[in-house]
Design a protein around this motif. Structure first.
Motif, PDB file in Angstrom:
ATOM      1  N   ARG B 234       0.809  -1.216   0.000  1.00  0.00           N
ATOM      2  CA  ARG B 234       0.000   0.000   0.000  1.00  0.00           C
ATOM      3  C   ARG B 234       0.840   1.261   0.000  1.00  0.00           C
ATOM      4  O   ARG B 234       0.499   2.247  -0.654  1.00  0.00           O
ATOM      5  CB  ARG B 234      -0.905  -0.011   1.233  1.00  0.00           C
ATOM      6  CG  ARG B 234      -1.992   1.022   1.200  1.00  0.00           C
ATOM      7  CD  ARG B 234      -2.983   0.787   2.316  1.00  0.00           C
ATOM      8  NE  ARG B 234      -4.034   1.768   2.259  1.00  0.00           N
ATOM      9  CZ  ARG B 234      -4.473   2.432   3.320  1.00  0.00           C
ATOM     10  NH1 ARG B 234      -3.953   2.206   4.514  1.00  0.00           N
ATOM     11  NH2 ARG B 234      -5.439   3.316   3.204  1.00  0.00           N
ATOM     12  N   HIS B 235       1.945   1.261   0.766  1.00  0.00           N
ATOM     13  CA  HIS B 235       2.751   2.477   0.871  1.00  0.00           C
ATOM     14  C   HIS B 235       4.194   2.284   0.433  1.00  0.00           C
ATOM     15  O   HIS B 235       4.992   3.201   0.577  1.00  0.00           O
ATOM     16  CB  HIS B 235       2.738   2.974   2.309  1.00  0.00           C
ATOM     17  CG  HIS B 235       1.376   3.311   2.819  1.00  0.00           C
ATOM     18  ND1 HIS B 235       0.621   4.317   2.279  1.00  0.00           N
ATOM     19  CD2 HIS B 235       0.627   2.765   3.790  1.00  0.00           C
ATOM     20  CE1 HIS B 235      -0.537   4.372   2.904  1.00  0.00           C
ATOM     21  NE2 HIS B 235      -0.567   3.434   3.824  1.00  0.00           N
ATOM     22  N   MET B 275      -6.955  -0.517  -0.251  1.00  0.00           N
ATOM     23  CA  MET B 275      -6.148   0.124  -1.291  1.00  0.00           C
ATOM     24  C   MET B 275      -6.919   0.108  -2.608  1.00  0.00           C
ATOM     25  O   MET B 275      -7.512  -0.912  -2.956  1.00  0.00           O
ATOM     26  CB  MET B 275      -4.839  -0.637  -1.439  1.00  0.00           C
ATOM     27  CG  MET B 275      -3.895  -0.069  -2.445  1.00  0.00           C
ATOM     28  SD  MET B 275      -2.397  -1.049  -2.454  1.00  0.00           S
ATOM     29  CE  MET B 275      -1.555  -0.287  -3.807  1.00  0.00           C
TER      30      MET B 275
END
Lengths: 289, 362
Positions: B234-235, B275
């Motif tokens: 996600r990041h 997400m």
């Protein structure tokens, strides 16, 4: 590795298309209808291998009929400009391409095709050769407009679908003469399969070739534990997985539809090319230097 | 510490003065005020008028084939060849004028080549059958969320519909949206803020020629839904080592905050969660080729939000340095498209019909 004795013969797609034209002309006679249908079917199955990149990506998430149609039209438009011959992994090719770093010249590279990948305008192939004791590989896009000419010097297949193991093989297995002459094959025969078995250098390798179930390799001379591990991770049941097979391929009816359309367009192209060839006048080449 | 005057006053029995002193009471801690939400209510989110229930429950009525055909005929007769009554007046475009966007479908990705031999990956966007359904003038458009302060150059709102569908699949209320326009009910709606000058008559069809080759567009789409994802996906966190004694923390985020005065998780800390499936805009995409027959735009880049076959919205770019130099067809392209060539290329793009590229010494 390259033999100096010319092998029996190159056939171009044009010959095959000619065969097909005569098939179409023979449509009027009804007595051989069944035979003709069989022939058509046979041709279609052959086209699947001659023009693999015309079949779209079978992944359903990426499919769209309009995009595929536009892509095929662009591919055919490009095929009107240069002749993209029939070739397979294992064939020896010479590619002439223009390069921004050598303006005014064409670069010619001769090598063995070790991989064909992707479909549509993204189709590409890798040529490998050893030049000055240095392995060289060039990845060409099949529809790159910088390519001036693609010539098949030796049309043949190998025992495997990918020859990436040539990177780990002894150099004599992928050394080819850059000035090699095209070899000529007898017309309307099957593409010969070269049953050569390649000897690899000792480990370390780029990949674990013993796990890939390759047919074109000599005995690898590994410890038994490598083969045991290979047997443990193998998935021999996958070839019986019908659903997987269905998701991995384009259905036959759809293939016939696409290839039939492509073939009729390329046939027209062939006719026009022949007409132009007849019109062309011989120009005596001027001697340079 | 607060001094409450009212209690002092009431104890002194000076009732008459109480009311006057109440206003002077200095209180920092009065507690809950009743009916406070009525004094300053939070903005009420109201959906736009066209947000109605769309799909009808599939009916189990048994209709004969003849009747089905008859219904098809009725639909065709009713919605066939409706031309807008009003005529479009073309105006000279200036950079401060805002045109409408269009609804399109992302149909795939493939490469094109520049004339200098370089490859560029392009995304194909098919402009759908965009019809104007409604126009709200600046004064009558009532946005669900009001902006504070006075708004200069307030924009009007144009409602477009795309992808005609059998009206019997829609609810009566949804079909009612299309009643005035005479347009066959559409599957997808989109609203575009436009300058009042860019207003289009109801029922106008917008084609891919609304855009021009070489100009820059922004494309809005809904990103691919990836579900609940960890921090690495996600990041783009690095995760932790796979070995060297690491146990049970290979893809975890690690520390999420400090101690002491900052002893809490700060808002906006990057953590696992849902997400994708959000609206995102890819900005500054150049149009490299247009197919007038199939209404397809080739735009540069492959990072356009959404899956293949998903709906996207195309706008003229907001980027100040990428504004078009030549005037745009304003409010839209209205000439007949019959005489146009099928494929229009940007001057930098190599057409597949041209001979191979040769790099010459210059």
């Amino acid at each position: 590795m390259f033999s100096t004795v010319p092998k029996p013969c190159i056939r171009s797609i044009s010959n095959r298309v000619k065969g097909l034209t005569s098939l179409y002309n023979a449509r009027s006679c009804t007595s051989h209808a069944g035979k003709r249908a069989d022939n058509m079917k046979k041709n279609m199955t052959r086209y699947r291998f001659i023009y693999p990149e015309f079949l779209p990506d079978p992944k359903i998430d990426f499919r769209n009929p309009v995009r595929e149609m536009l892509e095929r039209n662009d591919m055919i438009a490009r095929r009107h400009q240069i002749d993209i011959p029939e070739f397979y992994v294992g064939s020896i090719l010479a590619v002439e391409a223009s390069d921004p770093h050598t303006p005014g010249k064409v670069q010619r590279f001769v090598g063995i095709c070790i991989q064909r990948k992707n479909c549509g305008l993204r189709a590409n192939f890798i040529l490998r050769n050893i030049i000055d004791h240095q392995g060289v590989e060039i990845l060409y896009d099949l529809y790159d407009p910088c390519i001036q000419k693609i010539e098949v010097l030796r049309l043949e297949k190998r025992l495997d679908d990918e020859l990436l193991y040539l990177r780990d093989a002894l150099p004599e297995y992928c050394t080819f003469d850059p000035n090699m002459e095209p070899e000529i094959l007898p017309e309307d025969g099957d593409v010969p399969v070269n049953p050569i078995k390649v000897k690899l250098k000792p480990r370390p390798w780029l990949e674990r070739w013993e796990r890939k179930n390759l047919k074109g390799l000599q005995d690898l001379g590994l410890n038994e534990r490598f083969y045991e591990r290979a047997r443990a991770v193998a998935t021999p049941w996958e070839k019986y997985d019908l659903m997987k097979e269905y998701m991995r391929t384009i259905p036959e009816e759809e293939q016939n539809e696409i290839l039939g359309e492509v073939q009729s367009k390329l046939q027209k192209l062939d006719v026009t090319k022949k007409r132009q060839k007849r019109k062309r006048v011989f120009v005596k080449p001027t001697k340079l230097a | 510490m607060s001094i409450n005057f009212s209690s002092v006053v009431s104890k002194c029995c000076l009732r008459s003065l109480e009311d006057k002193f109440v206003f002077l009471s200095i209180s920092g801690n009065l507690g809950q005020i009743r009916e406070k939400h009525k004094i300053n209510p939070p903005p009420r989110l109201r959906n736009p008028t066209w947000f109605t229930k769309k799909l009808r429950a599939p009916s189990t009525e048994l209709i004969t084939h003849e009747n089905k055909d008859f219904l098809k005929e009725v639909v065709q007769d009713r919605f066939h060849d409706k031309v807008p009554h009003e005529e479009i007046t073309q105006i000279e475009w200036t950079p401060d004028l805002q045109r409408t966007g269009v609804i399109a479908r992302k149909i795939g990705i493939y490469p094109l080549w520049f004339k200098d031999g370089k490859k560029i990956t392009t995304t194909l966007l098919q402009v759908l059958d965009n019809h104007v359904i409604k126009y709200y003038a600046p004064e009558e458009f009532d946005p669900p969320r009001k902006r504070v302060g006075r708004i200069k150059n307030k924009k009007g709102c144009l409602l477009l519909g795309a992808e005609a569908q059998d009206p019997s699949t829609f609810t009566r209320e949804y079909c009612g949206l299309f009643k005035d326009s005479g347009v066959i009910p559409k599957k997808t709606l989109g609203r575009f803020f436009i300058s009042p000058n860019a207003r289009l008559p109801i029922g106008t069809l917008i084609s891919a020629m609304h855009f021009q080759v070489g100009n820059v567009v922004d494309v809005r789409g809904k990103t691919i839904d990836r579900g609940f994802q960890g921090v690495m996906k996600r990041h783009g966190f690095k995760g932790m080592p796979a070995s060297h004694g690491v146990t049970k923390t290979h893809r975890r985020g690690g520390n999420i905050g400090g101690g002491g005065e900052k002893g809490r998780v700060w808002p906006g800390t990057k953590m696992p969660g849902h997400m994708g499936n959000r609206s995102r805009v890819a900005k500054g995409l150049k149009i490299l080729r247009i197919n007038t027959k199939h209404n397809v735009l080739w735009v540069s880049g492959q990072a356009i939000p959404g899956e293949t076959n998903s709906i996207v919205y195309i706008y003229d770019t907001k980027l100040p340095l990428r504004k078009p130099e030549k005037p745009l067809p304003f409010p839209t392209f209205i000439e007949p498209t019959d005489n146009l060539p099928e494929d229009i290329y940007d001057e930098s793009i190599h057409s597949f019909v041209e001979p191979s590229i040769m790099h010459n010494e210059s």
